[in-house]
Design an enzyme around this catalytic site. Structure first.
Site, short mmCIF file in Angstrom:
data_model
loop_
_atom_site.label_atom_id
_atom_site.label_comp_id
_atom_site.label_asym_id
_atom_site.label_seq_id
_atom_site.Cartn_x
_atom_site.Cartn_y
_atom_site.Cartn_z
NE ARG A 158 -66.05 -40.72 9.14
CZ ARG A 158 -66.15 -41.83 9.85
NH1 ARG A 158 -65.69 -41.85 11.08
NH2 ARG A 158 -66.68 -42.92 9.33
CG ASN A 198 -64.06 -42.95 -0.45
OD1 ASN A 198 -63.83 -43.31 -1.60
ND2 ASN A 198 -63.40 -41.96 0.10
CB CYS A 202 -64.08 -42.74 6.42
SG CYS A 202 -64.86 -42.23 4.88
P1 4NP Z 1 -68.08 -41.64 6.01
O1 4NP Z 1 -69.59 -41.45 6.51
O2 4NP Z 1 -67.63 -42.98 6.51
O3 4NP Z 1 -67.36 -40.51 6.68
O4 4NP Z 1 -68.09 -41.54 4.51
C1 4NP Z 1 -70.60 -42.37 6.22
C2 4NP Z 1 -71.24 -42.32 5.02
C3 4NP Z 1 -72.26 -43.23 4.74
C4 4NP Z 1 -72.62 -44.17 5.68
C5 4NP Z 1 -71.95 -44.21 6.89
C6 4NP Z 1 -70.95 -43.32 7.15
N1 4NP Z 1 -73.66 -45.08 5.41
O5 4NP Z 1 -74.01 -45.86 6.30
O6 4NP Z 1 -74.21 -45.08 4.29
#
Ligand code: 4NP
Length: 151
Positions: A15, A12, A9
């Site tokens: 999701r 990390n 994702c």
């Molecule tokens: P992930 O969600 O891609 O599902 O882990 C996110 C976690 C952090 C961020 C964006 C999406 N961020 O911008 O820090």
């Protein structure tokens, strides 16, 4: 060589840690399952508390996981690379050194809805219910993947 699966994702922490935990729970220890983020901002961190809570409520412990950034070597290490959304797909494909590498990259919800290119929504800026929704989507997709891998 064991069959190996990488879940990817953006961060990390939300999701793909859920996808890793769910996938591992459906396969024997003969399979290698890991996860990574296209971005490195959260490298070394535990999964988001909301992912930990959601997984725990389903009997899955993901607190052994630490975030890391996707790297080019992952194209050779892993047999299957499942990405959560179209943006992840674009970012990972852009790093692929050749056609074989590109062919390993799949949108995970295409396992449930073939060729529809549906995203697993990023739950980061929402509440706990977004994580439950993501969990349920990933649980169904991982069930399909497990069925295929076990024949
Ligand atoms: P992930 O969600 O891609 O599902 O882990 C996110 C976690 C952090 C961020 C964006 C999406 N961020 O911008 O820090």
């Amino acid at each position: 060589m064991p069959v190996s699966i990488l879940m990817v994702c953006l961060g990390n922490i939300c999701r793909s840690p859920l996808a890793e935990g769910i996938m591992r729970s459906k396969l024997s220890e003969d399979f290698v399952v890991d996860s990574a983020g296209t971005g490195g901002w959260h490298a070394g961190e535990l999964p988001d508390k909301r992912s930990i809570t959601t997984a725990k409520s389903k009997g899955i412990d993901i607190t052994n996981q630490r975030a890391r950034q996707f790297k080019i070597a992952d194209f050779t290490t892993f047999d299957y690379i499942f990405v959560m959304d179209n943006s992840n797909y674009k970012d990972v494909i852009a790093l692929a050194p050749n056609e074989e590498a590109k062919s390993k990259v799949k949108l995970i919800l295409n396992e449930l809805f073939p060729n529809e290119n549906v995203d697993v929504p990023d739950p980061y800026y929402g509440g706990q219910e977004g994580f439950e929704n993501v969990y349920n989507m990933l649980d169904q997709a991982c069930e399909e993947i497990a069925k295929k891998l076990k024949f």
